[in-house]
Design a protein around this motif. Structure first.
Motif, mmCIF file in Angstrom:
data_model
loop_
_atom_site.group_PDB
_atom_site.id
_atom_site.type_symbol
_atom_site.label_atom_id
_atom_site.label_comp_id
_atom_site.label_asym_id
_atom_site.label_seq_id
_atom_site.Cartn_x
_atom_site.Cartn_y
_atom_site.Cartn_z
ATOM 1 N N ASP A 45 29.536 -9.910 43.247
ATOM 2 C CA ASP A 45 30.667 -9.000 43.440
ATOM 3 C C ASP A 45 31.825 -9.475 42.562
ATOM 4 O O ASP A 45 32.358 -10.561 42.771
ATOM 5 C CB ASP A 45 31.060 -8.983 44.917
ATOM 6 N N HIS A 46 32.207 -8.661 41.582
ATOM 7 C CA HIS A 46 33.240 -9.077 40.633
ATOM 8 C C HIS A 46 34.584 -9.337 41.307
ATOM 9 O O HIS A 46 35.300 -10.270 40.920
ATOM 10 C CB HIS A 46 33.401 -8.049 39.514
ATOM 11 N N ASP A 47 34.935 -8.550 42.300
ATOM 12 C CA ASP A 47 36.206 -8.768 43.005
ATOM 13 C C ASP A 47 36.190 -10.121 43.714
ATOM 14 O O ASP A 47 37.147 -10.893 43.620
ATOM 15 C CB ASP A 47 36.470 -7.638 44.003
ATOM 16 N N HIS A 48 35.102 -10.425 44.387
ATOM 17 C CA HIS A 48 34.951 -11.712 45.081
ATOM 18 C C HIS A 48 35.013 -12.861 44.070
ATOM 19 O O HIS A 48 35.713 -13.863 44.298
ATOM 20 C CB HIS A 48 33.616 -11.723 45.835
ATOM 21 N N TYR A 78 31.718 -15.126 32.246
ATOM 22 C CA TYR A 78 32.581 -15.665 33.312
ATOM 23 C C TYR A 78 31.890 -16.786 34.101
ATOM 24 O O TYR A 78 32.432 -17.881 34.212
ATOM 25 C CB TYR A 78 32.996 -14.528 34.250
ATOM 26 N N THR A 79 30.701 -16.511 34.624
ATOM 27 C CA THR A 79 30.023 -17.551 35.407
ATOM 28 C C THR A 79 29.537 -18.682 34.499
ATOM 29 O O THR A 79 29.523 -19.838 34.921
ATOM 30 C CB THR A 79 28.849 -16.991 36.236
ATOM 31 N N TYR A 80 29.174 -18.362 33.260
ATOM 32 C CA TYR A 80 28.792 -19.409 32.326
ATOM 33 C C TYR A 80 29.952 -20.385 32.124
ATOM 34 O O TYR A 80 29.771 -21.604 32.124
ATOM 35 C CB TYR A 80 28.363 -18.818 30.979
ATOM 36 N N LYS A 81 31.168 -19.851 31.972
ATOM 37 C CA LYS A 81 32.329 -20.700 31.698
ATOM 38 C C LYS A 81 32.656 -21.592 32.889
ATOM 39 O O LYS A 81 32.943 -22.776 32.718
ATOM 40 C CB LYS A 81 33.533 -19.838 31.315
ATOM 41 N N ILE A 82 32.602 -21.043 34.107
ATOM 42 C CA ILE A 82 32.911 -21.892 35.262
ATOM 43 C C ILE A 82 31.813 -22.943 35.459
ATOM 44 O O ILE A 82 32.101 -24.061 35.883
ATOM 45 C CB ILE A 82 33.187 -21.078 36.546
ATOM 46 N N LYS A 83 30.584 -22.612 35.121
ATOM 47 C CA LYS A 83 29.507 -23.604 35.193
ATOM 48 C C LYS A 83 29.731 -24.716 34.164
ATOM 49 O O LYS A 83 29.450 -25.886 34.427
ATOM 50 C CB LYS A 83 28.143 -22.951 34.978
ATOM 51 N N LYS A 134 44.779 -11.758 42.327
ATOM 52 C CA LYS A 134 44.032 -11.633 43.573
ATOM 53 C C LYS A 134 43.514 -13.001 43.991
ATOM 54 O O LYS A 134 42.972 -13.741 43.163
ATOM 55 C CB LYS A 134 42.852 -10.686 43.405
ATOM 56 N N PHE A 135 43.663 -13.297 45.290
ATOM 57 C CA PHE A 135 43.146 -14.530 45.863
ATOM 58 C C PHE A 135 42.306 -14.184 47.091
ATOM 59 O O PHE A 135 42.441 -13.087 47.642
ATOM 60 C CB PHE A 135 44.296 -15.474 46.243
ATOM 61 N N ARG A 177 36.143 -31.291 47.516
ATOM 62 C CA ARG A 177 35.241 -30.442 48.308
ATOM 63 C C ARG A 177 35.699 -28.982 48.276
ATOM 64 O O ARG A 177 34.868 -28.070 48.230
ATOM 65 C CB ARG A 177 35.157 -30.922 49.755
ATOM 66 N N GLU A 178 37.006 -28.753 48.282
ATOM 67 C CA GLU A 178 37.514 -27.378 48.195
ATOM 68 C C GLU A 178 37.160 -26.767 46.843
ATOM 69 O O GLU A 178 36.739 -25.612 46.779
ATOM 70 C CB GLU A 178 39.030 -27.340 48.414
ATOM 71 N N LEU A 179 37.329 -27.522 45.785
ATOM 72 C CA LEU A 179 36.970 -27.022 44.458
ATOM 73 C C LEU A 179 35.492 -26.651 44.389
ATOM 74 O O LEU A 179 35.128 -25.614 43.836
ATOM 75 C CB LEU A 179 37.306 -28.069 43.387
ATOM 76 N N GLU A 180 34.660 -27.485 44.968
ATOM 77 C CA GLU A 180 33.225 -27.203 44.984
ATOM 78 C C GLU A 180 32.939 -25.920 45.775
ATOM 79 O O GLU A 180 32.106 -25.102 45.367
ATOM 80 C CB GLU A 180 32.472 -28.382 45.588
ATOM 81 N N GLN A 181 33.630 -25.737 46.876
ATOM 82 C CA GLN A 181 33.471 -24.526 47.680
ATOM 83 C C GLN A 181 33.849 -23.282 46.875
ATOM 84 O O GLN A 181 33.121 -22.287 46.863
ATOM 85 C CB GLN A 181 34.331 -24.613 48.941
ATOM 86 N N TYR A 182 34.986 -23.333 46.174
ATOM 87 C CA TYR A 182 35.429 -22.180 45.378
ATOM 88 C C TYR A 182 34.456 -21.900 44.245
ATOM 89 O O TYR A 182 34.144 -20.747 43.937
ATOM 90 C CB TYR A 182 36.844 -22.396 44.829
ATOM 91 N N TYR A 183 33.990 -22.954 43.602
ATOM 92 C CA TYR A 183 32.998 -22.816 42.537
ATOM 93 C C TYR A 183 31.750 -22.104 43.063
ATOM 94 O O TYR A 183 31.248 -21.158 42.449
ATOM 95 C CB TYR A 183 32.648 -24.204 41.989
ATOM 96 N N ASN A 184 31.244 -22.569 44.204
ATOM 97 C CA ASN A 184 30.046 -21.963 44.786
ATOM 98 C C ASN A 184 30.259 -20.504 45.147
ATOM 99 O O ASN A 184 29.342 -19.684 45.017
ATOM 100 C CB ASN A 184 29.576 -22.766 45.998
ATOM 101 N N GLU A 185 31.451 -20.163 45.604
ATOM 102 C CA GLU A 185 31.751 -18.766 45.918
ATOM 103 C C GLU A 185 31.635 -17.886 44.666
ATOM 104 O O GLU A 185 31.168 -16.758 44.743
ATOM 105 C CB GLU A 185 33.154 -18.627 46.518
ATOM 106 N N VAL A 186 32.061 -18.420 43.537
ATOM 107 C CA VAL A 186 31.990 -17.652 42.286
ATOM 108 C C VAL A 186 30.544 -17.498 41.829
ATOM 109 O O VAL A 186 30.087 -16.387 41.549
ATOM 110 C CB VAL A 186 32.844 -18.301 41.167
ATOM 111 N N ILE A 187 29.825 -18.593 41.757
ATOM 112 C CA ILE A 187 28.485 -18.519 41.156
ATOM 113 C C ILE A 187 27.438 -17.900 42.077
ATOM 114 O O ILE A 187 26.407 -17.439 41.607
ATOM 115 C CB ILE A 187 27.998 -19.889 40.635
#
Length: 194
Positions: free
Chosen positions: A27-30, A96-101, A181-182, A13-23
């Motif tokens: 904001d590139h920093d986020h 970047y977002t393509y790769k995480i998807k 950065k985290f 569930r945490e991984l899914e949350q982090y994934y959703n934050e990216v996609i």
């Protein structure tokens, strides 16, 4: 005290949350912060499963457990190869977002199979030994504190080689994390607290 299944599902569930934050961000920093968090958690989670969970499947579930563990290791390897590419990308990269998807496409299927099939079967096989699942959850958490926080697909997915490579690469990864950065942090997450 949680069971090994509960500990793994929590990570999922945490991984899914982090994934959703990216996609879901532009904001590139986020995206970079949560992409680093995603990488950090996925690398540690995968190795933790390979060192604690898959050997337990083989030990307690016989040939069925061996086959399940080998299938999961194969899926992990594919994800690690993609994660290796992703972890070296900047969020400003158009891919970047393509790769995480792409990673999530494989990973979400693996998670579904694990949660629907592998973990219930493992828990059933552990019922005969009181507190073994809880003990494995503790071991899983401790193991994640000492493993690499980046993807190293060449380390393999089988102990003892993965263990040795992990002990060699983890300190390097953890020092390098200080400069990444985290989310809401200026230094890397502390692996001993998660």
């Amino acid at each position: 005290m949680s069971t090994i299944s509960e500990a793994i599902v929590k990570d999922h569930r945490e991984l899914e949350q982090y994934y959703n934050e990216v996609i879901n961000s532009n904001d590139h920093d986020h995206q970079q912060r949560f992409g680093n968090q995603f990488t950090w958690e996925l690398a540690r989670h995968s190795v933790g499963e390979e060192l604690v969970v898959y050997p337990a499947m083989e030990k307690h579930m016989g040939s069925k457990g061996h086959d399940m563990a080998e299938s999961d290791r194969s899926e992990h390897h594919k994800v690690k190869l993609l994660l290796k590419e992703f972890q070296n990308m900047k969020s400003s990269d158009p891919k970047y977002t393509y790769k995480i998807k792409e990673i999530w496409g494989l990973l979400s299927q693996h998670i579904k199979e694990e949660e629907q099939n592998d973990l219930p079967a493992l828990e059933e096989s552990l019922k005969a030994q009181p507190n073994l699942s809880e003990s494995m959850a503790t071991s899983f958490g401790r193991t994640k504190a000492f493993v690499p926080s980046r993807s190293h697909p060449s380390a393999g997915e089988h102990p003892p080689f993965e263990t040795v490579m992990g002990l060699l690469t983890a300190p390097v990864d953890h020092v390098a994390d200080i400069f990444r950065k985290f989310p809401n942090q200026t230094v890397s997450p502390n692996p001993s607290t998660k």
